[in-house]
Design an enzyme around this catalytic site. Structure first.
Site, PDB file in Angstrom:
ATOM      1  N   ALA A   1      -2.154   4.676  -3.507  1.00  0.00           N
ATOM      2  CA  ALA A   1      -2.491   3.367  -4.084  1.00  0.00           C
ATOM      3  C   ALA A   1      -2.924   2.421  -2.977  1.00  0.00           C
ATOM      4  CB  ALA A   1      -1.291   2.792  -4.825  1.00  0.00           C
TER       5      ALA A   1
ATOM      6  N   THR B   1       0.810  -1.219   0.000  1.00  0.00           N
ATOM      7  CA  THR B   1       0.000   0.000   0.000  1.00  0.00           C
ATOM      8  C   THR B   1       0.848   1.277   0.000  1.00  0.00           C
ATOM      9  OG1 THR B   1      -1.653  -1.223   1.258  1.00  0.00           O
ATOM     10  CG2 THR B   1      -1.897   1.170   1.217  1.00  0.00           C
TER      11      THR B   1
ATOM     12  N   ARG C   1     -25.550 -12.530  34.063  1.00  0.00           N
ATOM     13  CA  ARG C   1     -26.207 -11.232  34.307  1.00  0.00           C
ATOM     14  C   ARG C   1     -27.723 -11.392  34.343  1.00  0.00           C
ATOM     15  NH1 ARG C   1     -25.686  -6.090  36.270  1.00  0.00           N
ATOM     16  NH2 ARG C   1     -26.733  -4.557  34.955  1.00  0.00           N
TER      17      ARG C   1
ATOM     18  N   GLY D   1     -24.426  -4.459  27.761  1.00  0.00           N
ATOM     19  CA  GLY D   1     -25.024  -3.186  28.182  1.00  0.00           C
ATOM     20  C   GLY D   1     -23.948  -2.132  28.360  1.00  0.00           C
TER      21      GLY D   1
ATOM     22  N   GLU E   1      -6.281  -6.221   3.570  1.00  0.00           N
ATOM     23  CA  GLU E   1      -6.242  -7.373   2.627  1.00  0.00           C
ATOM     24  C   GLU E   1      -7.363  -7.277   1.595  1.00  0.00           C
ATOM     25  OE1 GLU E   1      -4.149 -10.176   2.342  1.00  0.00           O
ATOM     26  OE2 GLU E   1      -2.791  -9.126   3.684  1.00  0.00           O
TER      27      GLU E   1
ATOM     28  N   THR F   1       2.253  -3.177   8.300  1.00  0.00           N
ATOM     29  CA  THR F   1       2.260  -3.924   9.563  1.00  0.00           C
ATOM     30  C   THR F   1       3.682  -4.411   9.836  1.00  0.00           C
ATOM     31  OG1 THR F   1      -0.025  -4.611   9.225  1.00  0.00           O
ATOM     32  CG2 THR F   1       1.291  -5.938  10.754  1.00  0.00           C
TER      33      THR F   1
HETATM   34  C1  LIG Z   1      -3.876  -1.274  10.586  1.00  0.00           C
HETATM   35  C2  LIG Z   1      -3.555  -1.455   9.137  1.00  0.00           C
HETATM   36  C3  LIG Z   1      -2.618  -2.396   8.745  1.00  0.00           C
HETATM   37  C4  LIG Z   1      -2.324  -2.556   7.385  1.00  0.00           C
HETATM   38  N1  LIG Z   1      -1.311  -3.427   7.019  1.00  0.00           N
HETATM   39  C5  LIG Z   1      -0.863  -3.422   5.736  1.00  0.00           C
HETATM   40  C6  LIG Z   1       0.330  -4.143   5.359  1.00  0.00           C
HETATM   41  O1  LIG Z   1       0.946  -4.820   6.175  1.00  0.00           O
HETATM   42  N2  LIG Z   1       0.759  -4.046   4.088  1.00  0.00           N
HETATM   43  C7  LIG Z   1       0.110  -3.302   3.142  1.00  0.00           C
HETATM   44  O2  LIG Z   1       0.557  -3.251   2.002  1.00  0.00           O
HETATM   45  N3  LIG Z   1      -1.033  -2.606   3.460  1.00  0.00           N
HETATM   46  C8  LIG Z   1      -1.516  -2.648   4.732  1.00  0.00           C
HETATM   47  N4  LIG Z   1      -2.641  -1.925   5.077  1.00  0.00           N
HETATM   48  C9  LIG Z   1      -3.331  -1.162   4.051  1.00  0.00           C
HETATM   49  C10 LIG Z   1      -4.715  -1.695   3.709  1.00  0.00           C
HETATM   50  O3  LIG Z   1      -4.616  -2.908   3.001  1.00  0.00           O
HETATM   51  C11 LIG Z   1      -5.460  -0.595   2.942  1.00  0.00           C
HETATM   52  O4  LIG Z   1      -5.783   0.390   3.908  1.00  0.00           O
HETATM   53  C12 LIG Z   1      -6.673  -1.070   2.210  1.00  0.00           C
HETATM   54  O5  LIG Z   1      -6.297  -1.877   1.121  1.00  0.00           O
HETATM   55  C13 LIG Z   1      -7.562   0.071   1.691  1.00  0.00           C
HETATM   56  O6  LIG Z   1      -6.811   1.029   1.022  1.00  0.00           O
HETATM   57  P1  LIG Z   1      -7.015   2.591   1.412  1.00  0.00           P
HETATM   58  O7  LIG Z   1      -6.847   2.676   2.889  1.00  0.00           O
HETATM   59  O8  LIG Z   1      -6.102   3.391   0.582  1.00  0.00           O
HETATM   60  O9  LIG Z   1      -8.534   2.887   1.077  1.00  0.00           O
HETATM   61  P2  LIG Z   1      -9.128   3.348  -0.355  1.00  0.00           P
HETATM   62  O10 LIG Z   1      -8.678   2.397  -1.406  1.00  0.00           O
HETATM   63  O11 LIG Z   1      -8.853   4.781  -0.559  1.00  0.00           O
HETATM   64  O12 LIG Z   1     -10.669   3.114  -0.115  1.00  0.00           O
HETATM   65  C14 LIG Z   1     -11.503   4.055   0.574  1.00  0.00           C
HETATM   66  C15 LIG Z   1     -12.925   3.521   0.529  1.00  0.00           C
HETATM   67  O13 LIG Z   1     -13.372   3.448  -0.826  1.00  0.00           O
HETATM   68  C16 LIG Z   1     -13.806   2.134  -1.133  1.00  0.00           C
HETATM   69  N5  LIG Z   1     -13.443   1.795  -2.506  1.00  0.00           N
HETATM   70  C17 LIG Z   1     -12.242   1.924  -3.108  1.00  0.00           C
HETATM   71  N6  LIG Z   1     -12.300   1.452  -4.362  1.00  0.00           N
HETATM   72  C18 LIG Z   1     -13.560   0.998  -4.555  1.00  0.00           C
HETATM   73  C19 LIG Z   1     -14.245   0.369  -5.638  1.00  0.00           C
HETATM   74  N7  LIG Z   1     -13.619   0.088  -6.780  1.00  0.00           N
HETATM   75  N8  LIG Z   1     -15.541   0.034  -5.474  1.00  0.00           N
HETATM   76  C20 LIG Z   1     -16.189   0.290  -4.310  1.00  0.00           C
HETATM   77  N9  LIG Z   1     -15.587   0.869  -3.246  1.00  0.00           N
HETATM   78  C21 LIG Z   1     -14.287   1.208  -3.368  1.00  0.00           C
HETATM   79  C22 LIG Z   1     -13.049   1.247  -0.159  1.00  0.00           C
HETATM   80  O14 LIG Z   1     -13.697  -0.022   0.006  1.00  0.00           O
HETATM   81  C23 LIG Z   1     -13.053   2.101   1.084  1.00  0.00           C
HETATM   82  O15 LIG Z   1     -14.265   1.942   1.760  1.00  0.00           O
HETATM   83  C24 LIG Z   1      -2.987  -1.782   6.423  1.00  0.00           C
HETATM   84  C25 LIG Z   1      -3.950  -0.852   6.822  1.00  0.00           C
HETATM   85  C26 LIG Z   1      -4.218  -0.660   8.157  1.00  0.00           C
HETATM   86  C27 LIG Z   1      -5.201   0.404   8.545  1.00  0.00           C
END
Ligand SMILES: Cc1cc2nc3c(=O)[nH]c(=O)nc-3n(C[C@H](O)[C@H](O)[C@H](O)COP(=O)(O)OP(=O)(O)OC[C@H]3O[C@@H](n4cnc5c(N)ncnc54)[C@H](O)[C@@H]3O)c2cc1C
Length: 411
Positions: free
Chosen positions: A158, A154, A297, A369, A393, A186
């Site tokens: 992207a 990520t 409870r 609750g 993921e 992570t």
């Molecule tokens: C605690 C944590 C740990 C993580 N660990 C890792 C890791 O180890 N390695 C790694 O590479 N990444 C990691 N990630 C990243 C994670 O996989 C991404 O946050 C995730 O893939 C979503 O990407 P984004 O946050 O950029 O959201 P965006 O892609 O910007 O999405 C925002 C919203 O738009 C929706 N959306 C986007 N595209 C579409 C579509 N085509 N159709 C419908 N809805 C859509 C999404 O579902 C979401 O609700 C981690 C994230 C967190 C928060």
């Protein structure tokens, strides 16, 4: 004037133990994965470790947001890291089902610890499946001995569409210069080995340029920019990384330049069931806490569980949990039998397990609750931990798209 004293709080139920009566349905499900005798023994040791050491420390780590090094060391002391590494490279080469069962047990005790351990697998499985003999001999024994690994896909621009990544791999003699950055990684700040995805310089097509290499901790130019302050999984670190012209031996490239996308998709197919097992660990913990609590409870002269409306809710949650756990072992069997195409099954599992974890954790808070809203009760943490499982993921929207799309053109 008499001093006001709040009444005693309802007792905090001890987590369900294998000796607790009444979990027969789930005990039978736990017996479902076809594990070898040695794997069952390992799973028993993991359960004991999770119950006796990891679960009791989970609240402290959630509050302090410290990295749980003593849990990581205890996992290594138990010899758990080698389990997914093939024997030829110092591992034990156990089944995928055994691996998933261990992820679930660790996550049931402490979701942060569970994801730290699972991330080693997520990052190293592409190396196991696609690395050269030389690469495996160089890196895998370190993982078997307890090295931590991270998977870096990520970027700030992207997320759901990983093909938009801009991290560059530029060949320079026997080396590759990595420039760019990753976000939300992570274990990114503590990992010894980072599997980084980026684009090979000079290949114009976004999808065909994606490549993957292993970057080692300590490489000059690798910087940790920040650690996220998160809602849940507070003990698992999530880091933003910068690659300032990191020079990496070309021998660390997985496959050929541009081979990264199929490798990435294959890797995700194996890591998605793993994050589902992690989510199901959270779901199981929340379900057990809720059942134990409402059996004790009392309101209106009855135990909460005696109200029919509550029984209906419990019936739905228990049924969905049982079905989802059965699907977990179905997918595990597919992988262990060498099935080539299980992407849709893996997406269904990830989506349903994580939605269920969030739903059960939220209902568990509701069933406690007002006490469920307070940090003294584990369900408060479980609800915060559950949320991210719907996002990482591949968000669940993306999984719904992948599943739905798979039926286009069927006649
Ligand atoms: C605690 C944590 C740990 C993580 N660990 C890792 C890791 O180890 N390695 C790694 O590479 N990444 C990691 N990630 C990243 C994670 O996989 C991404 O946050 C995730 O893939 C979503 O990407 P984004 O946050 O950029 O959201 P965006 O892609 O910007 O999405 C925002 C919203 O738009 C929706 N959306 C986007 N595209 C579409 C579509 N085509 N159709 C419908 N809805 C859509 C999404 O579902 C979401 O609700 C981690 C994230 C967190 C928060």
């Amino acid at each position: 004037m008499s001093e006001f004293r709040p009444a005693a709080r309802p007792p905090i139920p001890s987590p369900a133990s294998p000796e607790s009566p009444g979990w027969g349905l789930f005990d039978r499900l736990d017996a479902l994965p076809p594990l070898a005798a040695e794997e069952r023994q390992i799973l028993d040791s993991v359960r004991a470790l999770a119950r006796n050491q990891i679960a009791p420390r989970a609240e402290h780590y959630d509050r302090s947001a410290e990295f749980p090094w003593d849990n990581v060391h205890a996992i290594n002391a138990l010899g758990l890291n080698p389990m997914f590494v093939p024997e030829a490279y110092g591992g034990a080469g156990l089944s995928y089902a055994a691996y998933l069962a261990c992820v679930r047990e660790l996550s049931r005790a402490c979701a942060s610890t569970g994801i730290i351990w699972a991330t080693n697998f997520h990052a190293m499985k592409p190396l196991i499946d696609f690395g050269t003999e030389e690469q495996k001999r160089r890196f895998l024994p370190r993982v078997a001995e307890g090295a931590l690994a991270a998977l870096a896909i990520t970027e700030s621009g992207a997320g759901s569409d990983a093909t938009r990544m801009t991290t560059r791999f530029t060949p320079e003699g026997d080396n590759i210069v990595v420039s760019g950055g990753k976000t939300f990684i992570t274990s990114g700040d503590v990992a010894d080995l980072i599997l980084v995805f980026g684009k090979w310089g000079g290949i114009a097509d976004d999808r065909r340029a994606i490549s993957a290499l292993i970057l080692e901790a300590g490489t000059p130019g690798l910087k940790v920019l920040r650690k996220e302050d998160k809602m849940g999984h507070r003990a698992s670190s999530t880091a933003a990384l910068a690659f300032e012209n990191c020079s990496v031996p070309r021998a660390n490239l997985l496959g050929v330049p541009g081979a990264g996308l199929p490798l990435l998709l294959a890797a995700l197919n194996k890591s998605r069931p793993s994050v589902a097992a992690h989510a199901l660990g959270i779901a199981r913990a929340a379900f057990e806490d809720a059942v134990l609590y409402i059996n004790e409870r009392r309101q209106s002269g009855r135990r909460i569980i005696e109200f029919q409306g509550i029984q209906f809710l419990l019936a739905d949650l228990a049924t969905d949990l049982a079905l989802c756990e059965a699907w977990l072992w179905h997918v595990a069997r597919l992988v262990d039998s060498g099935a080539g195409d299980f992407a849709v099954e893996a997406s269904m599992l990830k989506m349903r397990a994580s939605d269920l974890a969030m739903r059960i954790a939220t209902e568990a808070v509701q069933l406690h609750g007002g006490y469920g809203y307070c940090k003294d009760y584990r369900v408060e943490r479980l609800m915060r931990d559950a949320k991210i499982t719907q996002i990482w993921e591949g968000t669940n929207q993306i999984h719904r798209q992948l599943i739905g799309r798979s039926f286009i053109g069927k006649r």
